[in-house]
Design a protein around this motif. Structure first.
Motif, short mmCIF file in Angstrom:
data_model
loop_
_atom_site.label_atom_id
_atom_site.label_comp_id
_atom_site.label_asym_id
_atom_site.label_seq_id
_atom_site.Cartn_x
_atom_site.Cartn_y
_atom_site.Cartn_z
N ALA A 139 0.84 -1.20 0.00
CA ALA A 139 0.00 0.00 0.00
C ALA A 139 0.87 1.25 0.00
O ALA A 139 2.08 1.19 0.25
N HIS A 140 0.23 2.37 -0.26
CA HIS A 140 0.93 3.65 -0.19
C HIS A 140 1.44 3.85 1.24
O HIS A 140 0.75 3.54 2.21
N THR A 141 2.66 4.37 1.34
CA THR A 141 3.25 4.59 2.65
C THR A 141 2.43 5.56 3.47
O THR A 141 1.92 6.53 2.89
N PRO A 142 2.18 5.35 4.70
CA PRO A 142 2.59 4.30 5.64
C PRO A 142 1.50 3.26 5.90
O PRO A 142 1.50 2.59 6.92
N LEU A 143 0.54 3.14 4.98
CA LEU A 143 -0.65 2.33 5.23
C LEU A 143 -0.36 0.85 5.48
O LEU A 143 -0.96 0.24 6.37
N ALA A 144 0.52 0.25 4.71
CA ALA A 144 0.80 -1.18 4.88
C ALA A 144 1.30 -1.46 6.29
O ALA A 144 0.80 -2.37 6.98
N SER A 145 2.27 -0.69 6.74
CA SER A 145 2.81 -0.88 8.10
C SER A 145 1.76 -0.61 9.16
O SER A 145 1.68 -1.31 10.17
N ALA A 146 0.95 0.42 8.93
CA ALA A 146 -0.09 0.76 9.91
C ALA A 146 -1.13 -0.36 10.02
O ALA A 146 -1.55 -0.71 11.13
N LEU A 147 -1.53 -0.93 8.90
CA LEU A 147 -2.47 -2.05 8.94
C LEU A 147 -1.89 -3.23 9.71
O LEU A 147 -2.58 -3.87 10.50
N LYS A 148 -0.62 -3.51 9.49
CA LYS A 148 0.01 -4.61 10.21
C LYS A 148 0.04 -4.33 11.72
O LYS A 148 -0.22 -5.21 12.53
N LEU A 195 -8.11 -7.49 6.72
CA LEU A 195 -6.83 -8.03 7.18
C LEU A 195 -7.03 -8.92 8.40
O LEU A 195 -6.42 -9.99 8.49
N LEU A 196 -7.87 -8.51 9.33
CA LEU A 196 -8.12 -9.34 10.51
C LEU A 196 -8.73 -10.68 10.12
O LEU A 196 -8.35 -11.72 10.66
N ASN A 197 -9.67 -10.68 9.18
CA ASN A 197 -10.24 -11.95 8.72
C ASN A 197 -9.19 -12.79 7.99
O ASN A 197 -9.18 -14.01 8.12
N ALA A 198 -8.31 -12.16 7.24
CA ALA A 198 -7.25 -12.90 6.56
C ALA A 198 -6.37 -13.62 7.57
O ALA A 198 -6.02 -14.79 7.40
N VAL A 199 -6.02 -12.92 8.65
CA VAL A 199 -5.18 -13.53 9.69
C VAL A 199 -5.94 -14.62 10.43
O VAL A 199 -5.44 -15.73 10.63
N CYS A 200 -7.16 -14.32 10.82
CA CYS A 200 -7.97 -15.24 11.61
C CYS A 200 -8.27 -16.54 10.87
O CYS A 200 -8.23 -17.62 11.46
N TYR A 201 -8.55 -16.45 9.59
CA TYR A 201 -8.97 -17.61 8.81
C TYR A 201 -7.91 -18.10 7.83
O TYR A 201 -8.21 -18.83 6.89
#
Length: 138
Positions: free
Chosen positions: A9-18, A102-108
């Protein structure tokens, strides 16, 4: 199912989502993130991502999550997913990524890709609400 999750993603979105995902799930620290700056060369980022993926053993499938469809991070993500599919690694790209996706991706993440895809899209849709704020408080 061993699923690798990549956020581009555009900076800093990827890191923030993580960071948000790690607040909820410790397993989120296994997410690869790439914050794309305006002057980044897409081909170099693609090559870096493909090289970084090789560090992970026994990856059955890869989810690539991006922010804006048609933008540079998404174009990189689509290309990465295409290259992985050509290599026989089941991969899917999702745009419009939000925290719930993202939370669903991690969870499932242990589900097969087709079932996981449904959970990710469901999470994204459930995370979007319009709240009526016109009510007067007493």
């Amino acid at each position: 199912m061993n699923t690798l999750i990549i956020v581009i993603a555009h900076t800093p979105l990827a890191s923030a989502l993580k960071e948000v995902a790690m607040h909820v799930f410790e397993a989120a620290k296994e997410i690869m993130v790439y914050d794309i700056k305006p002057d980044d060369a897409p081909e170099e980022i693609q090559a870096n991502i493909m090289q970084d993926i090789q560090q992970y053993e026994a990856v059955d499938q890869v989810l690539v999550l991006g922010d804006l469809v048609g933008a540079t991070p998404a174009n990189i993500g689509v290309k990465v997913a295409q290259l992985l599919n050509q290599q026989g690694i089941n991969s899917e790209f999702f745009s419009g990524t939000n925290v719930c996706m993202l939370l669903n991706a991690v969870c499932y993440r242990s589900l097969p890709l087709d079932a996981l895809e449904a959970k990710i899209l469901e999470g994204g849709q459930k995370g979007m609400k319009s709240i009526d704020c016109t009510c007067q408080s007493s």
